[in-house]
Scaffold this active site. Structure first.
Site, PDB file in Angstrom:
ATOM      1  N   THR A 106       1.275   9.531  -2.481  1.00 52.94           N
ATOM      2  CA  THR A 106       0.801   8.855  -1.272  1.00 52.94           C
ATOM      3  C   THR A 106      -0.717   8.843  -1.317  1.00 52.94           C
ATOM      4  O   THR A 106      -1.352   9.900  -1.291  1.00 52.94           O
ATOM      5  CB  THR A 106       1.290   9.585  -0.012  1.00 52.94           C
ATOM      6  OG1 THR A 106       2.720   9.634  -0.036  1.00 52.94           O
ATOM      7  CG2 THR A 106       0.827   8.876   1.247  1.00 52.94           C
ATOM      8  N   LYS A 182       3.980   2.604   2.273  1.00 55.71           N
ATOM      9  CA  LYS A 182       4.171   4.055   2.301  1.00 55.71           C
ATOM     10  C   LYS A 182       3.336   4.694   3.410  1.00 55.71           C
ATOM     11  O   LYS A 182       3.808   5.584   4.139  1.00 55.71           O
ATOM     12  CB  LYS A 182       3.798   4.655   0.947  1.00 55.71           C
ATOM     13  CG  LYS A 182       3.753   6.177   0.903  1.00 55.71           C
ATOM     14  CD  LYS A 182       5.101   6.833   1.153  1.00 55.71           C
ATOM     15  CE  LYS A 182       4.995   8.340   0.935  1.00 55.71           C
ATOM     16  NZ  LYS A 182       6.269   9.044   1.116  1.00 55.71           N
ATOM     17  N   LYS A 250      -2.959  15.609   5.571  1.00 55.60           N
ATOM     18  CA  LYS A 250      -3.452  14.650   4.569  1.00 55.60           C
ATOM     19  C   LYS A 250      -2.962  13.229   4.856  1.00 55.60           C
ATOM     20  O   LYS A 250      -3.757  12.287   4.916  1.00 55.60           O
ATOM     21  CB  LYS A 250      -2.988  15.065   3.168  1.00 55.60           C
ATOM     22  CG  LYS A 250      -3.296  14.045   2.069  1.00 55.60           C
ATOM     23  CD  LYS A 250      -2.752  14.453   0.714  1.00 55.60           C
ATOM     24  CE  LYS A 250      -1.266  14.213   0.553  1.00 55.60           C
ATOM     25  NZ  LYS A 250      -0.939  12.797   0.242  1.00 55.60           N
TER      26      LYS A 250
END
EC number: 1.1.1.411
Length: 309
Positions: A106, A182, A250
Site C-alpha cells: 500500500t 487500494k 500509515k
C-alpha cells in the site's frame, strides 16, 4: 529463465509475512515452484522444504525469475527490495530486461507511477498491484488484487496473478489506478474499524452485554465486515497483531496525503487517523488494530479468554 512464452514464468516472492507466505503457498499449489526470499532465512528455507527454492539474496532471486512479486510493508521497503541498501544489491541489479516487478504494498499512487517510469528506464516491466483479503485468503489463493499496468506487464505475469487471487481487477493501462483504489479501500477499512470500536465502547460504557451486542449487530443493518471481524478480537481479549494499529496510522496517513494534494476534505478519515495515532502513542502501536478501542475512557474491555479465537 524461461524464454518460451508458452511455459509458465519463473516466479519469485519477496517477503514471507502473513500475506506473502500464503501467496507463495498458492503459487506452489498451482505448480509454479516459486523462488522465495525473506530477511529471516529460516522462514524461506522452511517454505522451500515443501517445494520451491529459498534464495540466499535478493540478487539471486532477481537473476532467476521472470516475475518478482514484492509483498513488503511500504514504499521504503519496496525501494530497498528493488535497489538495495547498506552495500547489498537489490533485485534490479540482476533482473533481466523484460522481467516483471509486481508491487503489492500500500503506497502513495504517485510513488507507484514514478516507480513504473524508473523501472521502464531499465527495461523492466512493472505492475501496480496492491492486495486485500488477509492471511487466510492469501493462504487459500483467494485475495483481491487491485492492478494497473501495461498489456506487456499482464502478459508477462502469465497465470501467476490468478494463482494467488480470486479477483484480479485490471483498473488501468499504467500504474497508479491500483494504488488509488487500494487507498480508498483503506479509507473505508480504517474508518469502519474506528467506528466499530466506538460502538462497542459505548456498549461497554452503558453496561450492555458485549457478546449479546455483537450477536445482534452482526445480524442487523449496522454490521460491517470490520465490526464482525475485529470486535471478535475485542470480545476474546486477544490483540495478537494480525494487522497492527500502526498499519492504519500509515495507511490513513497515505489517504490524507492523497486527498490533501487536491485539497479534498476527508472528515471521517481524519478523525479515524487521530484515533489510531492516539492508540499508537498510548502504547498499543504493535497490537491488533482493534486495540483502538483502548483509547476510550471509563470502560473495561473484556479480559483474555483461555482459548484464542
Amino acid at each position: 529463465m524461461n524464454m518460451n512464452s508458452n511455459e509458465p514464468p519463473v516466479v519469485g516472492v519477496i517477503g514471507l509475512g502473513a500475506m506473502g507466505m500464503g501467496m507463495a503457498q498458492s503459487l506452489r499449489r498451482a505448480g509454479f515452484a516459486p523462488h522465495v526470499f525473506d530477511l529471516r532465512s529460516e522462514v524461506a528455507q522452511g517454505f522451500a522444504k515443501d517445494g520451491g527454492v529459498a534464495c540466499a539474496s535478493l540478487g539471486e532471486l532477481g537473476s532467476r525469475c521472470d516475475v518478482v512479486i514484492s509483498v513488503v510493508v511500504n514504499a521504503a521497503q519496496t525501494e530497498s527490495v528493488l535497489f538495495g541498501e547498506e552495500g547489498k544489491g537489490g533485485v534490479v541489479s540482476t533482473m533481466r530486461t523484460g522481467s516483471l516487478f509486481v508491487m503489492c504494498s500500500t503506497v502513495d499512487p504517485n510513488w507507484s507511477v514514478a516507480m513504473e517510469a524508473r523501472l521502464a528506464e531499465r527495461g523492466l516491466l512493472y505492475l501496480d498491484a496492491p492486495i486485500s483479503g488477509g492471511a487466510a485468503k492469501a493462504a487459500s489463493g483467494q485475495i483481491t488484487m487491485m492492478t494497473a499496468g501495461t498489456a506487456a506487464a499482464y502478459d508477462k505475469a502469465g497465470g501467476a496473478l490468478d494463482a494467488m487471487a480470486a479477483k484480479v481487477y485490471r483498473l488501468g493501462d499504467r500504474a497508479g489506478a491500483g494504488s488509488k483504489v487500494k487507498i480508498i479501500n483503506q479509507l473505508l477499512a480504517g474508518v469502519h474499524i474506528a467506528a466499530a470500536a466506538e460502538a462497542m465502547a459505548l456498549g461497554l460504557r452503558e453496561g450492555v452485554d458485549p457478546d449479546a451486542l455483537y450477536e445482534v449487530i452482526t445480524h442487523s443493518a449496522g454490521n460491517s465486515w470490520m465490526f464482525e471481524n475485529r470486535m471478535a478480537h475485542v470480545l476474546a481479549g486477544d490483540y495478537t497483531p494480525l494487522s497492527a494499529v500502526d498499519i492504519f496510522v500509515k495507511d490513513l496517513g497515505l489517504v490524507l496525503d492523497v486527498a490533501r494534494a487536491s485539497k479534498f476534505p476527508l472528515p471521517l478519515s481524519s478523525t479515524a487517523h487521530q484515533m489510531f495515532m492516539q492508540a499508537s502513542t498510548a502504547g498499543f502501536a504493535r497490537e491488533d488494530d482493534s486495540a483502538v478501542i483502548k483509547i476510550f475512557p471509563g470502560i473495561t474491555v473484556p479480559a483474555p479468554k483461555n482459548s484464542h479465537s
